[in-house]
Design a protein around this motif. Structure first.
Motif, PDB file in Angstrom:
ATOM      1  N   ALA A  69       0.821  -1.215   0.000  1.00 57.03           N
ATOM      2  CA  ALA A  69       0.000   0.000   0.000  1.00 57.03           C
ATOM      3  C   ALA A  69       0.847   1.253   0.000  1.00 57.03           C
ATOM      4  O   ALA A  69       0.487   2.267  -0.616  1.00 57.03           O
ATOM      5  N   ASP A  70       1.980   1.196   0.696  1.00 55.00           N
ATOM      6  CA  ASP A  70       2.821   2.399   0.809  1.00 55.00           C
ATOM      7  C   ASP A  70       3.747   2.597  -0.389  1.00 55.00           C
ATOM      8  O   ASP A  70       4.647   3.430  -0.358  1.00 55.00           O
ATOM      9  N   ALA A  71       3.501   1.872  -1.484  1.00 57.35           N
ATOM     10  CA  ALA A  71       4.291   2.082  -2.703  1.00 57.35           C
ATOM     11  C   ALA A  71       3.829   3.317  -3.463  1.00 57.35           C
ATOM     12  O   ALA A  71       4.547   3.802  -4.352  1.00 57.35           O
ATOM     13  N   VAL A  72       2.656   3.846  -3.152  1.00 54.29           N
ATOM     14  CA  VAL A  72       2.155   5.035  -3.833  1.00 54.29           C
ATOM     15  C   VAL A  72       3.064   6.225  -3.543  1.00 54.29           C
ATOM     16  O   VAL A  72       3.418   6.483  -2.379  1.00 54.29           O
ATOM     17  N   VAL A  73       3.457   6.926  -4.591  1.00 57.19           N
ATOM     18  CA  VAL A  73       4.274   8.131  -4.451  1.00 57.19           C
ATOM     19  C   VAL A  73       3.343   9.334  -4.585  1.00 57.19           C
ATOM     20  O   VAL A  73       2.739   9.552  -5.633  1.00 57.19           O
ATOM     21  N   GLY A  74       3.211  10.088  -3.517  1.00 56.12           N
ATOM     22  CA  GLY A  74       2.282  11.213  -3.528  1.00 56.12           C
ATOM     23  C   GLY A  74       0.880  10.745  -3.211  1.00 56.12           C
ATOM     24  O   GLY A  74       0.652   9.990  -2.266  1.00 56.12           O
ATOM     25  N   THR A  75      -0.073  11.138  -4.032  1.00 51.58           N
ATOM     26  CA  THR A  75      -1.482  10.837  -3.802  1.00 51.58           C
ATOM     27  C   THR A  75      -2.026   9.965  -4.915  1.00 51.58           C
ATOM     28  O   THR A  75      -1.791  10.241  -6.095  1.00 51.58           O
ATOM     29  N   ALA A  76      -2.745   8.925  -4.550  1.00 54.96           N
ATOM     30  CA  ALA A  76      -3.357   8.052  -5.553  1.00 54.96           C
ATOM     31  C   ALA A  76      -4.297   8.853  -6.448  1.00 54.96           C
ATOM     32  O   ALA A  76      -5.007   9.760  -5.990  1.00 54.96           O
ATOM     33  N   ASP A  77      -4.285   8.519  -7.716  1.00 53.11           N
ATOM     34  CA  ASP A  77      -5.140   9.130  -8.745  1.00 53.11           C
ATOM     35  C   ASP A  77      -4.745  10.569  -9.091  1.00 53.11           C
ATOM     36  O   ASP A  77      -5.476  11.246  -9.818  1.00 53.11           O
ATOM     37  N   ARG A  78      -3.616  11.056  -8.591  1.00 54.58           N
ATOM     38  CA  ARG A  78      -3.217  12.442  -8.843  1.00 54.58           C
ATOM     39  C   ARG A  78      -1.890  12.533  -9.586  1.00 54.58           C
ATOM     40  O   ARG A  78      -1.226  13.574  -9.562  1.00 54.58           O
ATOM     41  N   ALA A  79      -1.490  11.487 -10.266  1.00 53.10           N
ATOM     42  CA  ALA A  79      -0.169  11.479 -10.900  1.00 53.10           C
ATOM     43  C   ALA A  79      -0.036  12.513 -12.006  1.00 53.10           C
ATOM     44  O   ALA A  79       1.060  13.040 -12.231  1.00 53.10           O
ATOM     45  N   TRP A  80      -1.133  12.806 -12.709  1.00 56.19           N
ATOM     46  CA  TRP A  80      -1.015  13.767 -13.802  1.00 56.19           C
ATOM     47  C   TRP A  80      -0.578  15.128 -13.281  1.00 56.19           C
ATOM     48  O   TRP A  80       0.331  15.758 -13.835  1.00 56.19           O
ATOM     49  N   THR A  81      -1.212  15.583 -12.212  1.00 58.78           N
ATOM     50  CA  THR A  81      -0.827  16.862 -11.605  1.00 58.78           C
ATOM     51  C   THR A  81       0.605  16.809 -11.119  1.00 58.78           C
ATOM     52  O   THR A  81       1.362  17.773 -11.266  1.00 58.78           O
ATOM     53  N   GLN A  82       0.993  15.685 -10.545  1.00 53.66           N
ATOM     54  CA  GLN A  82       2.357  15.532 -10.056  1.00 53.66           C
ATOM     55  C   GLN A  82       3.365  15.546 -11.205  1.00 53.66           C
ATOM     56  O   GLN A  82       4.447  16.135 -11.087  1.00 53.66           O
ATOM     57  N   LEU A  83       3.010  14.911 -12.318  1.00 55.71           N
ATOM     58  CA  LEU A  83       3.905  14.916 -13.477  1.00 55.71           C
ATOM     59  C   LEU A  83       4.090  16.325 -14.026  1.00 55.71           C
ATOM     60  O   LEU A  83       5.197  16.718 -14.407  1.00 55.71           O
ATOM     61  N   MET A  84       3.016  17.096 -14.055  1.00 55.16           N
ATOM     62  CA  MET A  84       3.103  18.466 -14.564  1.00 55.16           C
ATOM     63  C   MET A  84       4.062  19.301 -13.720  1.00 55.16           C
ATOM     64  O   MET A  84       4.739  20.199 -14.233  1.00 55.16           O
ATOM     65  N   ALA A  85       4.136  18.996 -12.432  1.00 55.49           N
ATOM     66  CA  ALA A  85       5.017  19.766 -11.542  1.00 55.49           C
ATOM     67  C   ALA A  85       6.487  19.548 -11.862  1.00 55.49           C
ATOM     68  O   ALA A  85       7.341  20.355 -11.471  1.00 55.49           O
ATOM     69  N   GLY A  86       6.795  18.467 -12.594  1.00 54.56           N
ATOM     70  CA  GLY A  86       8.190  18.180 -12.892  1.00 54.56           C
ATOM     71  C   GLY A  86       8.639  18.575 -14.283  1.00 54.56           C
ATOM     72  O   GLY A  86       9.781  18.299 -14.669  1.00 54.56           O
ATOM     73  N   LEU A  87       7.758  19.241 -15.027  1.00 50.91           N
ATOM     74  CA  LEU A  87       8.105  19.545 -16.415  1.00 50.91           C
ATOM     75  C   LEU A  87       9.271  20.526 -16.532  1.00 50.91           C
ATOM     76  O   LEU A  87      10.074  20.425 -17.452  1.00 50.91           O
ATOM     77  N   ASN A  88       9.337  21.505 -15.637  1.00 49.60           N
ATOM     78  CA  ASN A  88      10.472  22.439 -15.687  1.00 49.60           C
ATOM     79  C   ASN A  88      11.785  21.677 -15.702  1.00 49.60           C
ATOM     80  O   ASN A  88      12.665  21.919 -16.535  1.00 49.60           O
ATOM     81  N   ALA A  89      11.917  20.758 -14.729  1.00 50.31           N
ATOM     82  CA  ALA A  89      13.181  20.049 -14.558  1.00 50.31           C
ATOM     83  C   ALA A  89      13.488  19.161 -15.756  1.00 50.31           C
ATOM     84  O   ALA A  89      14.592  19.213 -16.313  1.00 50.31           O
TER      85      ALA A  89
END
Length: 387
Positions: free
Chosen positions: A227-247
């Motif tokens: 269960a603790d393999a989720v990075v960040g919040t479940a079902d929110r990966a798209w928003t999380q991916l957008m946060a890394g576009l600069n880098a």
């Protein structure tokens, strides 16, 4: 014509010393064709583990990663300096980009345990990989179908196929993006997972390319995650991916900026020494003007890359989608143009494996495809103007 490439004027004395150390290391470790060939024979691709281990020992792999996990705590400018100089120096450290991009995602969203494993591992010389693309989900990443389903014990069961996954064969940890929700828009219901590469249920098959073994098909077959393999919040990966576009886009831009500069160096060295009709071919106006144009384009790319890096450092929490896409577009297209120009000016020798130019061309051409194609970058830039 001097090919001494300028540094950003705003660099600190420590950053300038860092660049000097990187250049010295590159000259010492792979300054000759014989050294580069030996490293290539070891690697079978653009990543030599023995050299990468020495970079880790020097503490350079954590250049922009948190001090809490062994990094140096530097910013985007520091990372871009590292990428530019290792690329220009032809250091086979191909695992760094995927590792630092992935590590930055853990820094933003990972748990303490995940950060210790992934970021700490990256600083120590482990390679990280991120698995997003699929056979039917490349530029349209949100169309991915690799699925993670809840299990009765609260964990996850993963099945699916990822493709074009850079450095998965070298990775200690894989950051997997999978579909966990079935309803709503396709950008919803995506989740990031921390996956140790040794987890049963992972199959990796190399995709042979012009650059050797660098990318892979990755198969997940009844892969079980806690269960603790989720990075960040479940079902929110798209928003999380957008946060890394600069880098991601900026790192790729800095890498190709360094290659473009190396291509210019190698081309100038060749046309200075190659004689036809009783004089160096570089003395002919046709070639001088082409080199002048190329040098100007590379300088424009340098100014853009480091300006965006400085903006990201000044406002770490802000997204710069237009500027990051511009940097990626400009640097990769410039590198590709430089390689084609270099090959043309070298004539038949540009194709010969005796010289590095044919390697440069292979590396440059693909840069306009990975990390978001040039067409995707242009679309992002255009949309940022309301078009």
């Amino acid at each position: 014509m001097s090919t001494t490439h300028a540094l950003p004027r705003s660099l600190s004395s420590e950053q300038r010393a860092f660049v000097t150390a990187l250049r010295d290391f590159a000259r010492r470790e792979c300054g000759t064709r014989e050294q580069r060939d030996a490293l290539a024979a070891e690697a079978g691709g653009p990543h030599a583990p023995s050299l990468y281990a020495r970079l880790a020992e020097l503490g350079w792999l954590g250049v922009c990663l948190p001090e809490a996990y062994g990094g140096s705590g530097g910013g985007m400018t520091d990372a871009c300096l590292f990428l530019r100089e290792t690329s220009r120096g032809l250091l086979p450290a191909g695992g760094f980009i995927t590792s630092v991009i992935t590590a930055k995602a853990y820094e933003r969203f990972g748990s303490e345990a995940q950060c210790k494993a992934a970021i700490g591992g990256a600083v120590a010389g482990q390679v990280l990989s991120i698995a997003m693309s699929e056979p039917d989900a490349g530029s349209d990443v949100a169309a991915l179908r690799c699925r993670a389903e809840r299990t009765p014990d609260g964990g996850w069961l993963v099945n699916g196929h990822k493709t074009w996954i850079s450095n998965a064969h070298l990775a200690e940890h894989i950051l997997l993006v999978a579909r966990t929700g079935a309803s709503g828009a396709k950008h919803q219901g995506l989740t990031m997972f921390h996956v140790p590469a040794a987890t049963p249920g992972i199959g990796i098959r190399p995709i042979e390319t012009m650059g050797g073994h660098e990318v892979n098909d990755v198969f997940f077959t009844d892969l079980r995650l806690p269960a603790d393999a989720v990075v960040g919040t479940a079902d929110r990966a798209w928003t999380q991916l957008m946060a890394g576009l600069n880098a991601e886009r900026l790192f790729l831009a800095a890498n190709m900026l360094g290659l473009a500069e190396r291509i210019l160096d190698d081309t100038v060295a060749y046309v200075r020494g190659r004689e036809q009709f009783g004089r160096p071919v570089g003395s002919f106006q046709a070639l001088r003007h082409r080199l002048a144009d190329l040098a100007t384009e590379i300088e424009c790319a340098r100014l853009l890359v480091f300006d965006v890096a400085a903006a990201c450092d000044a406002e770490p929490g802000k997204l710069f989608p237009r500027e990051a896409s511009m940097a990626k577009l400009k640097a990769t297209e410039t590198a590709r143009h430089a390689a084609l120009e270099g090959m043309q000016m070298m004539g038949g020798y540009g194709y010969a494996t005796e010289y590095d130019m044919e390697r440069h061309l292979r590396a440059a051409v693909v840069s306009t495809v990975y990390g978001g194609t040039s067409e995707i970058q242009r679309d992002i830039i255009g949309k940022s103007y309301g078009l």
